[in-house]
Enzyme design. Structure first.
Site, PDB file in Angstrom:
ATOM      1  CE  LYS A 168      59.501  46.283  71.859  1.00  0.00           C
ATOM      2  NZ  LYS A 168      59.479  45.659  70.504  1.00  0.00           N
ATOM      3  CE1 TYR A 253      58.970  50.475  70.122  1.00  0.00           C
ATOM      4  CE2 TYR A 253      58.228  48.589  68.841  1.00  0.00           C
ATOM      5  CZ  TYR A 253      59.256  49.358  69.356  1.00  0.00           C
ATOM      6  OH  TYR A 253      60.561  49.017  69.113  1.00  0.00           O
TER       7      TYR A 253
END
Length: 423
Positions: A168, A253
């Site tokens: 990511k 996140y």
């Protein structure tokens, strides 16, 4: 001359062994396996619990696959994350092993190959990724290169006929995300985005608490992920490689976890972005980001990320009956989870005992099991594309100073595959 002491010792040991064997026979005669001997079922060793139900039960044996039976991974990109976190995590994985490397630094690659027992002919340059097709030991390619390179490396892996695990953020643009999804779909391979938080045990328990109603109705969430960046020459400070600053790196996140906690998709975002003028770290990318997500249930998530403040990673879920706080929430290790509620008329807070596990190993094993069982990963490419869609809305909200409405997407876990299993 006979050593009477040694003889006595052998007799004593034999007596102990006979007694243990007798106890084992007695236990088996009663239809239950001896606690310390255990049983083997489908190749796995199982033990009945030695402690009473009032005690915390120990974890079962690791029961890892034989090395040759594990799913083989090729690691693309040998930077800090790959070498300090991912490669060591294979030692704690049960179903995955490293079998190939791809790098633009031959000396570093061959040094790492020697450390992990990877054959010299399983070391490739980026230009040679097509040759992965000819290596049957490689079943999954794990892309751990700078964000802007993800698309080309994912597409190359898919064209080589390999399943893909991609770090990511998925890519710097929604167009890139769609191209990566389509390349894997056309090649008939799986694409998983490495959202380690959705496999981390403390985070999974926080999600369970929120969704089970154990906290009551969760209507507010607060998430912070800050760190103080150093050298402005690192690739995360270069927009052409990173795509953005603290938002796609550490703020993501908060965004992804907020979505995972509720299972809902946000319908509105608002945001502010500020970078200190004159700081060379932020010539191209943003520093401080504060954004708010509103969900269909009415829940609101307030999130912050920073590249210039002391390390802080915290998640708080606020429900009608209780609250839960996770410290070191987005770190590689050190997580704790505390729940506060009113008990017998008194406010009480207690830490939930959760066995720490390597979240990278859990992530690797989930991808390996998805390949073996032919199931969709919990965090497929569509999950990464949705985050990118929302991040683009966050940038727009910060630019205009206006709330940005998002398309309503009803249902829970709309972009996720099945829950990961414990095996």
């Amino acid at each position: 001359m006979i050593d009477k002491t040694a003889v006595s010792r052998r007799i004593a040991l034999a007596s102990i062994g006979a007694g243990a064997a007798g106890a084992g026979v007695s236990a088996m005669a009663q239809g239950r396996p001896p606690v310390d001997l255990g049983t083997v079922l489908n190749g796995k060793v199982l033990f009945p619990p030695p402690a009473a139900s009032s005690e915390v039960q120990p974890s079962p044996p690791r029961n890892a696959d034989a090395p040759t039976q594990r799913v083989g991974f090729a690691i693309v990109g040998l930077g800090k994350l790959a070498l300090e976190q991912v490669m060591p995590a294979f030692a704690q994985a049960k179903h995955a092993r490293p079998v190939a490397l791809v790098s633009g630094s031959p000396d570093k690659m061959h040094a790492i190959a020697a450390q992990y027992g990877i054959a010299a002919d399983a070391c490739y340059s980026y230009a040679d990724m097509a040759r992965l097709r000819d290596n049957p030991a490689v079943q999954v390619v794990y892309v751990i290169t700078p964000n802007a390179l993800h698309r080309q490396h994912v597409v190359a892996a898919a064209r080589a006929g390999k399943h893909v695990l991609c770090e990511k953020p998925m890519a710097p643009s929604l167009a890139d995300c769609h191209a990566m999804i389509e390349a894997c779909r056309a090649a008939g391979v799986k694409l998983m985005i490495a959202y380690r938080m959705q496999y981390q045990p403390h985070a999974r328990e926080a999600i369970r608490l929120a969704r089970s109603g154990a906290l009551g109705a969760v209507t507010l969430m607060d998430m912070i992920n800050n760190q103080d960046q150093g050298d402005p020459a690192q690739w995360r400070q270069i927009k052409a490689l990173a795509g953005g600053g603290s938002l796609p790196d550490v703020g993501l996140y908060c965004l992804n976890t907020a979505r995972a906690v509720l299972g809902e998709e946000p319908i509105e975002v608002s945001a502010q972005i500020w970078s200190p003028p004159g700081d060379p770290r932020f010539r191209e990318v943003e520093d401080n980001v504060a954004f708010s997500l509103r969900f269909p249930s009415g829940a609101i998530a307030n999130c912050m990320s920073s590249y210039s403040t002391h390390r802080l990673a915290r998640l708080t879920l606020m429900g009608s009956d209780a609250s839960a706080t996770m410290e070191h929430a987005f770190d590689y290790q050190g997580q704790t989870l505390r729940v506060s509620r009113l008990t017998d008329g008194k406010e009480q807070a207690g830490e939930i005992g959760i066995e720490p596990k390597n979240q990278f190993a859990l992530e690797l094993d989930h991808m390996a099991q998805c390949v073996r069982q032919n199931i969709t990963p919990r965090t497929p490419g569509e999950e990464g594309a949705q985050d990118q869609r929302i991040m683009e809305a966050i940038y727009e909200a910060a630019r205009t100073g206006q709330r940005v409405r998002l398309a309503q997407m009803p249902g829970l876990d709309r972009f996720r595959g099945p829950e990961p299993t414990a095996e």
